[in-house]
Design an enzyme around this catalytic site. Sequence first.
Site, mmCIF file in Angstrom:
data_model
loop_
_atom_site.group_PDB
_atom_site.id
_atom_site.type_symbol
_atom_site.label_atom_id
_atom_site.label_comp_id
_atom_site.label_asym_id
_atom_site.label_seq_id
_atom_site.Cartn_x
_atom_site.Cartn_y
_atom_site.Cartn_z
ATOM 1 C CE1 TYR A 145 -3.894 2.237 0.264
ATOM 2 C CE2 TYR A 145 -2.602 3.335 1.968
ATOM 3 C CZ TYR A 145 -3.675 3.326 1.101
ATOM 4 O OH TYR A 145 -4.528 4.400 1.065
ATOM 5 C CB SER A 190 -7.013 2.853 -2.784
ATOM 6 O OG SER A 190 -7.474 4.157 -2.592
ATOM 7 C CG ASP A 224 -14.083 4.079 -6.205
ATOM 8 O OD1 ASP A 224 -14.176 4.953 -5.306
ATOM 9 O OD2 ASP A 224 -13.062 3.399 -6.377
ATOM 10 C CG HIS A 231 -12.412 3.345 -2.674
ATOM 11 N ND1 HIS A 231 -11.716 3.485 -3.849
ATOM 12 C CD2 HIS A 231 -11.494 3.445 -1.679
ATOM 13 C CE1 HIS A 231 -10.431 3.674 -3.569
ATOM 14 N NE2 HIS A 231 -10.273 3.647 -2.263
#
Length: 710
Positions: free
Chosen positions: A473, A554, A641, A680
């Site tokens: 991430y 993301s 999203d 999302h």
Amino acid sequence: MLSFQYPDVYRDETAIQDYHGHKVCDPYAWLEDPDSEQTKAFVEAQNKITVPFLEQCPIRGLYKERMTELYDYPKYSCHFKKGKRYFYFYNTGLQNQRVLYVQDSLEGEARVFLDPNILSDDGTVALRGYAFSEDGEYFAYGLSASGSDWVTIKFMKVDGAKELPDVLERVKFSCMAWTHDGKGMFYNAYPQQDGKSDGTETSTNLHQKLYYHVLGTDQSEDILCAEFPDEPKWMGGAELSDDGRYVLLSIREGCDPVNRLWYCDLQQESNGITGILKWVKLIDNFEGEYDYVTNEGTVFTFKTNRHSPNYRLINIDFTDPEESKWKVLVPEHEKDVLEWVACVRSNFLVLCYLHDVKNTLQLHDLATGALLKIFPLEVGSVVGYSGQKKDTEIFYQFTSFLSPGIIYHCDLTKEELEPRVFREVTVKGIDASDYQTVQIFYPSKDGTKIPMFIVHKKGIKLDGSHPAFLYGYGGFNISITPNYSVSRLIFVRHMGGVLAVANIRGGGEYGETWHKGGILANKQNCFDDFQCAAEYLIKEGYTSPKRLTINGGSNGGLLVATCANQRPDLFGCVIAQVGVMDMLKFHKYTIGHAWTTDYGCSDSKQHFEWLIKYSPLHNVKLPEADDIQYPSMLLLTADHDDRVVPLHSLKFIATLQYIVGRSRKQNNPLLIHVDTKAGHGAGKPTAKVIEEVSDMFAFIARCLNIDWIP
């Protein structure tokens, strides 16, 4: 692999924007309109190639069947006490949404209190936030549809679970804070905007305001308590102090862990809450984070990173609030990060630390800050906690890569503060003793040691033959701690896989220093850290480039897309979920402006120079060497999203297919799947989760020629 015939997509070569003297062509800018017939046709044409490709993957049926079987285990939250009752969330296994239950005592009969599953046929209405009044007799709850961030707040009387008529709309990124008299609640809403607000729009979210809703009145009568007309990006969330006397207003401008802290003494509002509150600006800058823990009279305890990147506890006396008078209650640890703090049994503090990406839990004395007890924990994460100042007990939930969850209960009135196992869940079909988790520390490009967890079957030969799944991430101060994932364990068990999670910079694993090491001008560190993780797995014989999949969502979608651009030779497969792909324009849509604290903003010449170097959309190029092609790529996004709007993935796939996909040497597929009635990720129904992971791992299996191991 077969070569692909991608859809013919119109390129508008006249769409050129000038950034500080640099001309940047944006030929797919027309895809930014989600409602145009052209965009809808584009999405349909893409899904028409992708869906059959995924459905024809031989493993998909086997994977989905196994996932449905193994994911069907009971999922509990910690119990928490509100007023005189206990509540907890429970999912029997495959319910689309978890259900809230109520009990009169821990031994009492459990009754359904709120079941979101009955609010839609397909599980796409989800609970998003809730708050009980101080006496536990009233309940406010937020609902979101199809995965959107937009929330509708409704109310119930707890006794008899009776629905009340109050409804609050235009709510997003909101607090929910009842005044202790139970008469009403603070919440946040946005002004009316032109066009729709259902989560498929891209319009920007600015000028959030704080309101007070009096129970039993219409929303049109709600009282405006705080607004920031000169600061459209500010968002102010309210919280009541434990004694109910003060409203604390935490103001944020982006995603950085910093906030202003204003407060209002409700005893000074002689006529009650009738308008903008008399705010006292305790902290009026964005130079640190101040997270309220509790207060004894005017002495307030905050968790802060001011002059303490790993966080510490300080006391500020509201009658003498100068910074020079602040007192340190629990000093900053030199290495471990203080993640959260809770006050319980009126005089105890529960502190949760992160030590080398593993949680530890401690009990301290509120008056002196002294350490009283360390709660025993295996290697893993604390993912749930309950226990407030007026409670005499705590519950906490532990999980790890191989343990789905243990909930502990500790009665703090006893002499011996010994937690007991309150509930333990097992998953039938996966024997944890067959697998092992190791944590290693590998060097990044600049020599920084990066932690990585690796999970695999015991006794494997490190001969480079195994498929590997590397997740990362690396942003927004978010720490990626061990968690239990059935979908990934199926990859390990039935696809002979190795699972790796790299704790790269940009996250919060080692405090604010680690975060700052992977943002703004340092963002390339995230990509270097991740590429070095891949190189470590290859060098140590866990896998080889053609067997390696990278995945992120993301900000992690940005991560894996950038890594594919920078090192297409290093990976066999890339799965980018709801990724941020256009780094020059992200700040223009919905809440994107809040991410400029991590990324910067192309309006600034200096920031533009950083962004243009790695922005996935602007760095797609055909590899020069004849024997190097792009890895197989699957982009996943969804029509609702409204956090990372789908235009990012749409423009990126169009660019990939045009620049790379038309080349004769590119045999690996470059595909996108656009889901409907999904967002999302928050609140995604179980049925959709199962479909999504079945798509992902079927794609990996087909592209990397992985056989199913029964």
